[in-house]
Design an enzyme around this catalytic site. Structure first.
Site, PDB file in Angstrom:
ATOM      1  N   HIS A  49       0.855  -1.199   0.000  1.00  0.00           N
ATOM      2  CA  HIS A  49       0.000   0.000   0.000  1.00  0.00           C
ATOM      3  C   HIS A  49       0.883   1.238   0.000  1.00  0.00           C
ATOM      4  O   HIS A  49       1.975   1.236   0.547  1.00  0.00           O
ATOM      5  CB  HIS A  49      -0.895   0.011   1.252  1.00  0.00           C
ATOM      6  CG  HIS A  49      -2.078   0.913   1.107  1.00  0.00           C
ATOM      7  ND1 HIS A  49      -2.021   2.250   1.393  1.00  0.00           N
ATOM      8  CD2 HIS A  49      -3.331   0.668   0.656  1.00  0.00           C
ATOM      9  CE1 HIS A  49      -3.204   2.791   1.154  1.00  0.00           C
ATOM     10  NE2 HIS A  49      -4.010   1.867   0.704  1.00  0.00           N
ATOM     11  N   ASP A  95      -7.965  -5.229  -0.648  1.00  0.00           N
ATOM     12  CA  ASP A  95      -8.353  -6.024  -1.825  1.00  0.00           C
ATOM     13  C   ASP A  95      -7.980  -7.488  -1.715  1.00  0.00           C
ATOM     14  O   ASP A  95      -8.355  -8.282  -2.582  1.00  0.00           O
ATOM     15  CB  ASP A  95      -7.675  -5.430  -3.072  1.00  0.00           C
ATOM     16  CG  ASP A  95      -8.185  -4.031  -3.353  1.00  0.00           C
ATOM     17  OD1 ASP A  95      -7.366  -3.109  -3.452  1.00  0.00           O
ATOM     18  OD2 ASP A  95      -9.423  -3.869  -3.435  1.00  0.00           O
TER      19      ASP A  95
HETATM   20  C1  SDX Z   1      -5.945   0.304  -3.153  1.00  0.00           C
HETATM   21  O1  SDX Z   1      -4.264   4.770  -1.979  1.00  0.00           O
HETATM   22  C2  SDX Z   1      -5.223   4.112  -1.480  1.00  0.00           C
HETATM   23  O2  SDX Z   1      -5.713   4.412  -0.379  1.00  0.00           O
HETATM   24  C3  SDX Z   1      -5.746   2.975  -2.320  1.00  0.00           C
HETATM   25  C4  SDX Z   1      -6.791   2.102  -1.649  1.00  0.00           C
HETATM   26  C5  SDX Z   1      -8.086   2.852  -1.451  1.00  0.00           C
HETATM   27  O3  SDX Z   1      -8.866   2.441  -0.572  1.00  0.00           O
HETATM   28  O4  SDX Z   1      -8.369   3.776  -2.261  1.00  0.00           O
HETATM   29  O5  SDX Z   1      -6.322   1.653  -0.393  1.00  0.00           O
HETATM   30  C6  SDX Z   1      -7.136   0.893  -2.502  1.00  0.00           C
HETATM   31  O6  SDX Z   1      -5.640   0.657  -4.256  1.00  0.00           O
HETATM   32  C7  SDX Z   1      -5.107  -0.703  -2.395  1.00  0.00           C
HETATM   33  C8  SDX Z   1      -3.863  -1.168  -3.204  1.00  0.00           C
HETATM   34  C9  SDX Z   1      -4.351  -2.221  -4.181  1.00  0.00           C
HETATM   35  N1  SDX Z   1      -3.266  -2.590  -5.131  1.00  0.00           N
HETATM   36  C10 SDX Z   1      -2.693  -3.798  -5.058  1.00  0.00           C
HETATM   37  O7  SDX Z   1      -2.919  -4.639  -4.192  1.00  0.00           O
HETATM   38  C11 SDX Z   1      -1.730  -4.084  -6.208  1.00  0.00           C
HETATM   39  C12 SDX Z   1      -0.470  -4.730  -5.648  1.00  0.00           C
HETATM   40  N2  SDX Z   1       0.204  -3.737  -4.836  1.00  0.00           N
HETATM   41  C13 SDX Z   1       1.233  -2.968  -5.474  1.00  0.00           C
HETATM   42  O8  SDX Z   1       1.079  -2.738  -6.842  1.00  0.00           O
HETATM   43  C14 SDX Z   1       1.752  -1.846  -4.622  1.00  0.00           C
HETATM   44  O9  SDX Z   1       1.864  -2.291  -3.327  1.00  0.00           O
HETATM   45  C15 SDX Z   1       1.023  -0.520  -4.604  1.00  0.00           C
HETATM   46  C16 SDX Z   1       0.745  -0.019  -5.977  1.00  0.00           C
HETATM   47  C17 SDX Z   1      -0.252  -0.631  -3.835  1.00  0.00           C
HETATM   48  C18 SDX Z   1       1.962   0.428  -3.940  1.00  0.00           C
HETATM   49  O10 SDX Z   1       3.121   0.446  -4.755  1.00  0.00           O
HETATM   50  P1  SDX Z   1       4.437   1.170  -4.266  1.00  0.00           P
HETATM   51  O11 SDX Z   1       4.132   2.596  -4.002  1.00  0.00           O
HETATM   52  O12 SDX Z   1       5.561   0.843  -5.169  1.00  0.00           O
HETATM   53  O13 SDX Z   1       4.668   0.454  -2.870  1.00  0.00           O
HETATM   54  P2  SDX Z   1       5.878   0.691  -1.975  1.00  0.00           P
HETATM   55  O14 SDX Z   1       6.570   1.975  -2.283  1.00  0.00           O
HETATM   56  O15 SDX Z   1       5.401   0.464  -0.577  1.00  0.00           O
HETATM   57  O16 SDX Z   1       6.861  -0.519  -2.410  1.00  0.00           O
HETATM   58  C19 SDX Z   1       7.958  -0.807  -1.598  1.00  0.00           C
HETATM   59  C20 SDX Z   1       8.686  -1.933  -2.301  1.00  0.00           C
HETATM   60  C21 SDX Z   1       8.968  -1.635  -3.771  1.00  0.00           C
HETATM   61  O17 SDX Z   1      10.187  -2.309  -4.067  1.00  0.00           O
HETATM   62  P3  SDX Z   1      11.546  -1.414  -4.169  1.00  0.00           P
HETATM   63  O18 SDX Z   1      11.301  -0.388  -5.240  1.00  0.00           O
HETATM   64  O19 SDX Z   1      11.737  -0.800  -2.789  1.00  0.00           O
HETATM   65  O20 SDX Z   1      12.606  -2.423  -4.529  1.00  0.00           O
HETATM   66  O21 SDX Z   1       7.872  -3.125  -2.297  1.00  0.00           O
HETATM   67  C22 SDX Z   1       7.648  -3.532  -3.632  1.00  0.00           C
HETATM   68  C23 SDX Z   1       7.878  -2.338  -4.524  1.00  0.00           C
HETATM   69  O22 SDX Z   1       8.309  -2.792  -5.801  1.00  0.00           O
HETATM   70  N3  SDX Z   1       6.242  -3.951  -3.669  1.00  0.00           N
HETATM   71  C24 SDX Z   1       5.828  -5.181  -3.948  1.00  0.00           C
HETATM   72  C25 SDX Z   1       4.419  -5.139  -3.837  1.00  0.00           C
HETATM   73  N4  SDX Z   1       4.039  -3.905  -3.512  1.00  0.00           N
HETATM   74  C26 SDX Z   1       5.167  -3.167  -3.413  1.00  0.00           C
HETATM   75  N5  SDX Z   1       6.502  -6.320  -4.256  1.00  0.00           N
HETATM   76  C27 SDX Z   1       5.736  -7.412  -4.489  1.00  0.00           C
HETATM   77  N6  SDX Z   1       4.365  -7.450  -4.389  1.00  0.00           N
HETATM   78  C28 SDX Z   1       3.697  -6.334  -4.076  1.00  0.00           C
HETATM   79  N7  SDX Z   1       2.352  -6.363  -4.008  1.00  0.00           N
END
Ligand code: SDX
Length: 393
Positions: A270, A327
């Site tokens: 998130h 989700d």
């Molecule tokens: C919603 O904003 C909101 O409030 C949204 C929401 C709402 O109610 O409106 O809460 C609803 O959209 C929830 C999120 C739903 N999306 C997913 O579940 C899709 C899978 N999640 C990811 O795509 C991701 O976690 C995001 C898009 C949600 C966040 O992406 P970020 O900003 O890149 O996350 P981060 O900065 O915390 O990541 C830290 C690290 C990164 O690696 P590095 O660049 O540090 O090497 O963790 C990795 C990311 O690549 N990472 C993941 C991951 N999510 C982040 N690795 C594997 N699996 C994942 N799901």
């Protein structure tokens, strides 16, 4: 410094805003709506109460709730020409494509609530949107399976009415299952608002130009559709089904950790929550209740539980602070209730509409609000003279 342009960190971003609606503490896993914790609202209130709270700032008295619910029930029908609009779509159109189109088209039907400077017209437009989203979503589902549209029945609750429009058929009386109605209502509460997420920010940015509320909500629906946002519930269940069995989980966890693999665990991580998403906790409890009370066993839930346990004990996910979000479990419940995965994000949009309109009203009613104008850091070429075509090599 980028080329000849100097980046002035002093400018104030136009991408942030003040809001009194929702508070999130991502490190502590806190989510409050007008000061009330999401766990208490999910356990003790109804979606109609939460709609009143988000729109008006206070939980309603019994009399206020009755009046609010009655007002919403007066707007549940859709203009017959909009029903015709559905017939322009292919039967296999994604429900979110239909919702984008139909909600945007509402602006062609409701000129009497398009004057956004009039608080009363703003509230009528808000009530119309909250009331019609269940009808629009149910019609999208009916259209996709070739069944007739079901008319709203205003003697039912908001959520019960949605369930009968979705799963009822003209041939027989639809009886609302109270277990399903309560679970669905709780899912709506968990998705109602979430501060300045991508789709809410989209609605605010669209609204800041003075666009009509129906067009703004259509823009929010479009943004929510993405798999990184609201589309994650559909993607998460598809992922759990693809994993299929607990013994295949390590393969997918390895892929999620592999930077050369674009695969991410859907329903994990998130932008704000770096501890846990309090909605996911309530959602997991609700899955257990619904599957138990419906007598449904779904191997996908066992995979989800095992995946969460394995991921949360994996150093990568601990270091990256990745936890299940709202989700991750919702699809298991929605599937048990009978929704196809293609409807999952449409249900998210249905619930989030109250958050979108509450945030839109808050912004539009601020006399100081200006058109949104996010800034950029320019990284392109410095100024250069034109080269005539004949001289280009
Ligand atoms: C919603 O904003 C909101 O409030 C949204 C929401 C709402 O109610 O409106 O809460 C609803 O959209 C929830 C999120 C739903 N999306 C997913 O579940 C899709 C899978 N999640 C990811 O795509 C991701 O976690 C995001 C898009 C949600 C966040 O992406 P970020 O900003 O890149 O996350 P981060 O900065 O915390 O990541 C830290 C690290 C990164 O690696 P590095 O660049 O540090 O090497 O963790 C990795 C990311 O690549 N990472 C993941 C991951 N999510 C982040 N690795 C594997 N699996 C994942 N799901």
């Amino acid at each position: 410094q980028t080329g000849m342009f100097t980046y002035d960190p002093g400018f104030t971003s136009t991408a942030s805003c003040d809001s009194a609606i929702t508070y999130i503490d991502g490190d502590e896993g806190v989510l409050l709506h007008r000061g009330y914790p999401i766990g208490q609202l999910a356990e003790k209130s109804t979606f109609m109460e939460v709609c009143h709270l988000l729109l008006n700032g206070e939980l309603p008295t019994k009399d206020e709730l009755d009046k609010f619910s009655y007002t919403i029930s007066r707007h549940t029908m859709l203009h017959e020409q909009l029903a015709t609009f559905y017939r322009g779509f292919r039967r296999d159109a994604h429900p979110m494509a239909i919702m984008c189109g139909v909600v945007g088209a509402l602006s062609a039907f409701y000129q009497d609530s398009a004057d956004i400077t009039d608080p009363q017209q703003r509230m009528i437009a808000s009530h119309r949107l909250i009331a019609k989203m269940p009808t629009i979503a149910a019609m999208a589902y009916k259209y996709s399976i070739g069944q007739p549209f079901m008319s709203p029945k205003n003697n039912l609750s908001y959520t019960g009415n949605f369930l009968q429009m979705t799963f009822g058929v003209p041939a027989e009386e639809y009886v609302v299952n109270p277990v399903v109605e309560k679970a669905m209502d709780r899912i709506f509460i968990l998705h109602a608002d979430h501060e300045q997420n991508a789709s809410t920010s989209t609605v605010r940015l669209a609204g800041s130009s003075g666009a009509n509320p129906f067009a703004c909500i259509a823009a929010g629906i479009a943004c929510l559709w993405g798999p990184a946002h609201g589309g994650a519930n559909e993607a998460a269940l598809n992922m759990l089904r693809e994993i299929g069995t607990v013994d295949r989980i390590p393969e997918y966890i390895a892929r999620a950790k592999d930077k050369n693999d674009p695969f991410r665990l859907m329903g994990f991580g998130h932008r704000v929550y770096k501890n846990y998403d309090p909605r996911a906790t309530v959602m997991q409890q609700t899955v257990r209740e619904v599957l138990g009370e419906l007598g449904v066993t779904d191997p996908v839930f066992d995979v989800a539980i095992a995946l969460e346990e394995m991921a949360l004990s994996d150093p990568y996910f601990i270091e990256k602070k990745l936890f299940p979000n709202v989700d991750f479990y919702s699809g298991v419940i929605l599937s048990a209730i009978g929704f196809p995965t293609t409807m999952f994000t449409a249900l998210f949009a249905l619930a989030r509409t109250v958050g979108w309109v509450a945030q839109w009203n808050e912004m539009i009613s601020d006399p100081e609000q200006k058109i949104g104008r996010p800034r950029q850091l320019y990284t392109g070429p410095t100024q250069r003279d034109f080269v005539p075509l004949a001289d280009r090599t």
